[in-house]
Scaffold this active site. Sequence first.
Site, PDB file in Angstrom:
ATOM      1  N   GLN A  95      28.425  27.889  37.318  1.00  0.00           N
ATOM      2  CA  GLN A  95      27.676  27.716  36.056  1.00  0.00           C
ATOM      3  C   GLN A  95      26.288  27.202  36.453  1.00  0.00           C
ATOM      4  OE1 GLN A  95      28.750  28.518  32.923  1.00  0.00           O
ATOM      5  NE2 GLN A  95      26.861  27.868  31.959  1.00  0.00           N
ATOM      6  N   HIS A 128      28.010  28.784  46.008  1.00  0.00           N
ATOM      7  CA  HIS A 128      27.927  30.062  45.314  1.00  0.00           C
ATOM      8  C   HIS A 128      26.498  30.623  45.370  1.00  0.00           C
ATOM      9  CE1 HIS A 128      28.837  33.277  42.701  1.00  0.00           C
ATOM     10  NE2 HIS A 128      28.014  32.845  41.767  1.00  0.00           N
ATOM     11  N   ASP A 166      30.084  42.606  46.376  1.00  0.00           N
ATOM     12  CA  ASP A 166      28.914  42.937  45.550  1.00  0.00           C
ATOM     13  C   ASP A 166      27.651  42.576  46.324  1.00  0.00           C
ATOM     14  OD1 ASP A 166      28.448  40.117  45.156  1.00  0.00           O
ATOM     15  OD2 ASP A 166      30.084  40.181  43.693  1.00  0.00           O
ATOM     16  N   LYS A 189      28.646  49.587  41.856  1.00  0.00           N
ATOM     17  CA  LYS A 189      29.295  50.289  40.739  1.00  0.00           C
ATOM     18  C   LYS A 189      28.517  51.555  40.412  1.00  0.00           C
ATOM     19  CE  LYS A 189      31.524  46.760  37.998  1.00  0.00           C
ATOM     20  NZ  LYS A 189      31.388  45.844  36.884  1.00  0.00           N
ATOM     21  N   ASP A 216      33.875  36.996  50.892  1.00  0.00           N
ATOM     22  CA  ASP A 216      33.289  36.470  49.655  1.00  0.00           C
ATOM     23  C   ASP A 216      33.253  34.950  49.743  1.00  0.00           C
ATOM     24  OD1 ASP A 216      32.155  36.605  47.165  1.00  0.00           O
ATOM     25  OD2 ASP A 216      33.899  37.415  46.133  1.00  0.00           O
ATOM     26  N   THR A 221      40.836  34.089  40.926  1.00  0.00           N
ATOM     27  CA  THR A 221      41.995  34.869  40.471  1.00  0.00           C
ATOM     28  C   THR A 221      42.349  35.958  41.484  1.00  0.00           C
ATOM     29  OG1 THR A 221      40.646  36.502  39.332  1.00  0.00           O
ATOM     30  CG2 THR A 221      41.323  34.565  38.052  1.00  0.00           C
TER      31      THR A 221
HETATM   32  C1  R5P Z   1      31.494  35.495  41.917  1.00  0.00           C
HETATM   33  O1  R5P Z   1      30.331  35.771  41.756  1.00  0.00           O
HETATM   34  C2  R5P Z   1      32.017  34.889  43.167  1.00  0.00           C
HETATM   35  O2  R5P Z   1      31.161  35.127  44.246  1.00  0.00           O
HETATM   36  C3  R5P Z   1      33.416  35.409  43.472  1.00  0.00           C
HETATM   37  O3  R5P Z   1      33.339  36.793  43.725  1.00  0.00           O
HETATM   38  C4  R5P Z   1      34.337  35.162  42.304  1.00  0.00           C
HETATM   39  O4  R5P Z   1      34.248  33.814  41.909  1.00  0.00           O
HETATM   40  C5  R5P Z   1      35.749  35.489  42.667  1.00  0.00           C
HETATM   41  O5  R5P Z   1      36.533  35.255  41.542  1.00  0.00           O
HETATM   42  P1  R5P Z   1      37.899  36.010  41.333  1.00  0.00           P
HETATM   43  O6  R5P Z   1      38.730  35.759  42.551  1.00  0.00           O
HETATM   44  O7  R5P Z   1      38.499  35.386  40.094  1.00  0.00           O
HETATM   45  O8  R5P Z   1      37.592  37.451  41.142  1.00  0.00           O
END
Ligand code: R5P
Length: 292
Positions: A95, A128, A166, A189, A216, A221
């Site tokens: 956030q 992040h 991404d 995408k 990542d 989740t």
């Molecule tokens: C999002 O921008 C973060 O870098 C992660 O990709 C994200 O928090 C992963 O969340 P989830 O495992 O719920 O897809």
Amino acid sequence: MICLFVATSSSNGLAALLAREFDDKIVRIEKKIFPDGELYVKIPPFKDDYAVVVSSLYKPQNEHLMELLLVLEALNGLNIKKIIVVIPYLAYARQDKRFLEGEPISVKVVLSSIEMNGVSAVITVDVHKEDSLKEWLNVPYDNIIPVKEVAEYFRKIKNVKVLAPDKGALHRAKLIAESLGTEYDYLEKFRDRITGEVRILPKNLRFEGNNILIVDDIISTGGTMALAARSALENNALKVYAYGTHALLVKGALDRLYEAGIEEVVSTNTVLSPISKISVHLSVKESLKKFL
Ligand code: R5P
């Protein structure tokens, strides 16, 4: 130098590992909850000049944050030259702006409340967005990505290419790929203009005949990783491995990941979990040397 490593209840062993590396001491804070639910902390007596507080702000985030703030305030009342805070996992980092009117910038609240408690420097692990630190901290900071440790762990995989789920995660993929001496890419995408179908495809690389390591910052989740893994397998990757620095693992994340065909999922000890196999303490040690 005489340095004290202060282990909060969410140090995850990192305070002790760091103390061992520096051949210094560690104290564990005394902690209790008053009958009304309020937190009490106390730092055992010591005579050190520098204090390094290690506190990972994962679940229960609010409790761990409050504990850290009280520990910092307690250190302020003692004769300390420098207080350095190591935050292996920074809560509320996602956030980082007002996405909707009326929302707070939560990461600003967390960082400024830490800074205002007499901190000289802050070390974070793979936040992040590093821009948050730049924007909301006035004291020196360092954000480490445990590149060497991650590359070391995955060196066993042959013919591996590194993939960010991404574009925002590309810098991490680049660092890890360079350390492994291989190529990297990110997923993009694409929308079919005629059918409207959305497909997630690698931007440049071809995966045929290669193993893919998806990297990542957070596995929450597991949805992001699972989607990326499916895309890699649909694009003829041999095997897919996943690395996320912080294993939050909510809502059946591991089942979601293995169901998507991922061979192995690995994380660090910034958050304790069944997949937290990589320790970040050596990278944190290198960073600490800049501030001590
Ligand atoms: C999002 O921008 C973060 O870098 C992660 O990709 C994200 O928090 C992963 O969340 P989830 O495992 O719920 O897809």
